[in-house]
Design an enzyme around this catalytic site. Sequence first.
Site, PDB file in Angstrom:
ATOM      1  CD  GLU A 275       6.832  -8.786  13.706  1.00  0.00           C
ATOM      2  OE1 GLU A 275       6.851  -9.112  12.503  1.00  0.00           O
ATOM      3  OE2 GLU A 275       6.405  -9.536  14.601  1.00  0.00           O
ATOM      4  CG  HIS A 284       9.303 -16.947  12.516  1.00  0.00           C
ATOM      5  ND1 HIS A 284       8.002 -17.118  12.106  1.00  0.00           N
ATOM      6  CD2 HIS A 284       9.339 -15.775  13.213  1.00  0.00           C
ATOM      7  CE1 HIS A 284       7.277 -16.096  12.535  1.00  0.00           C
ATOM      8  NE2 HIS A 284       8.064 -15.264  13.204  1.00  0.00           N
TER       9      HIS A 284
END
Length: 363
Positions: A275, A284
């Site tokens: 995170e 991602h």
Amino acid sequence: MKKAFLSMATLALFFTACNDDIQAPVQEQQIDMSDFYVYTDIQTDLTSKFTENKNQNRTCYTMNNLNRLLDENPGLEKRMYDIEYQTRKFIATKGKPSNGGGKPDNNTGDTDVNVEPISGSLIKIPVHVNVLYNTNDQNVSTQQIVDQITVLNIDFNNQNTNISKLPGDSTFANDVADTDIEFTFDPLTDITRKYTDVSAWSTNDDMKKSSRGGIDPTSPETTMNIWICNMGGGILGYAQFPGGPLSTDGIVLLYSSLPGGTAAPYNEGRTATHEVGHYLNLRHIWGDGRCRQDDFVADTPSSDRPNYRCPSYPTVHCQTADMTMNYMDYTNDSCMYMFTDGQSNRMRAIFQEGGARASMIGN
């Protein structure tokens, strides 16, 4: 899918010469923004399609949160475009490749791009931790928080001993990065705790607002805020990308994902590493799309999906071996152990003059 803000931005070309072999300086060349996107509508589809048991696989809600913030905040899409442009301009100025509008396809596991790290001084990020608890187990110990910050410093400085698991025949060894980013934290002054009647928080950022029973962020312009609480829906955490509202800036972690927590195999602190990567402008690794939707990093292979658990090497998608050990994938905590030089350059770019998080350093 909602269309991303794709208007082209260019730098003025002032250099002219009669010798065609003479090249313009890198910083005066065009910055390619043709692959830029913000909205994604494939996150849920990917999770459901490629998950054997949804309740046993990593669930990051960052892209879903980004879609919500884009809907709620007119102008955020343009701000994120400008941040991306600044990031690519900084990397290009240093003569390092970014994604360049895509990656070459091959089946060797190599992206055919050797990205050199951009050197610079140590970047120190102050951290404030906000703990919201409804039960004693949710009120995580100070030692767990200290251990979590230690994991962040290990991971961002390439000290994760699991790097020894890197396949010897892979090309990824040349890509492993020490980001030279350090997280500073004083357990005596940098923790705020609050009892709450809320048994499980949703992902609407209420935990970040005292008016909703949460805790307001501490100096978000200069401090990375972490909220630790219980969340429903099997969500381990989510983050806010640079450019979002200061009032909700930071990352949220499921309390049991901290080192020593009960969320095995996601209880070694790597949810926070993942995170924080988003908080520092990493997508991602599979780009939240198909093979041609990029994560904007040159030395990460193209893929069309997340990976779960501890995949064998090579796991091939989009004609390349996936970098399943990257912190920005969805594998078990024990099986993710690297950032790349390209990811490091991208994170460091936002701390440069004019960068989205430049105010966090030098204070």
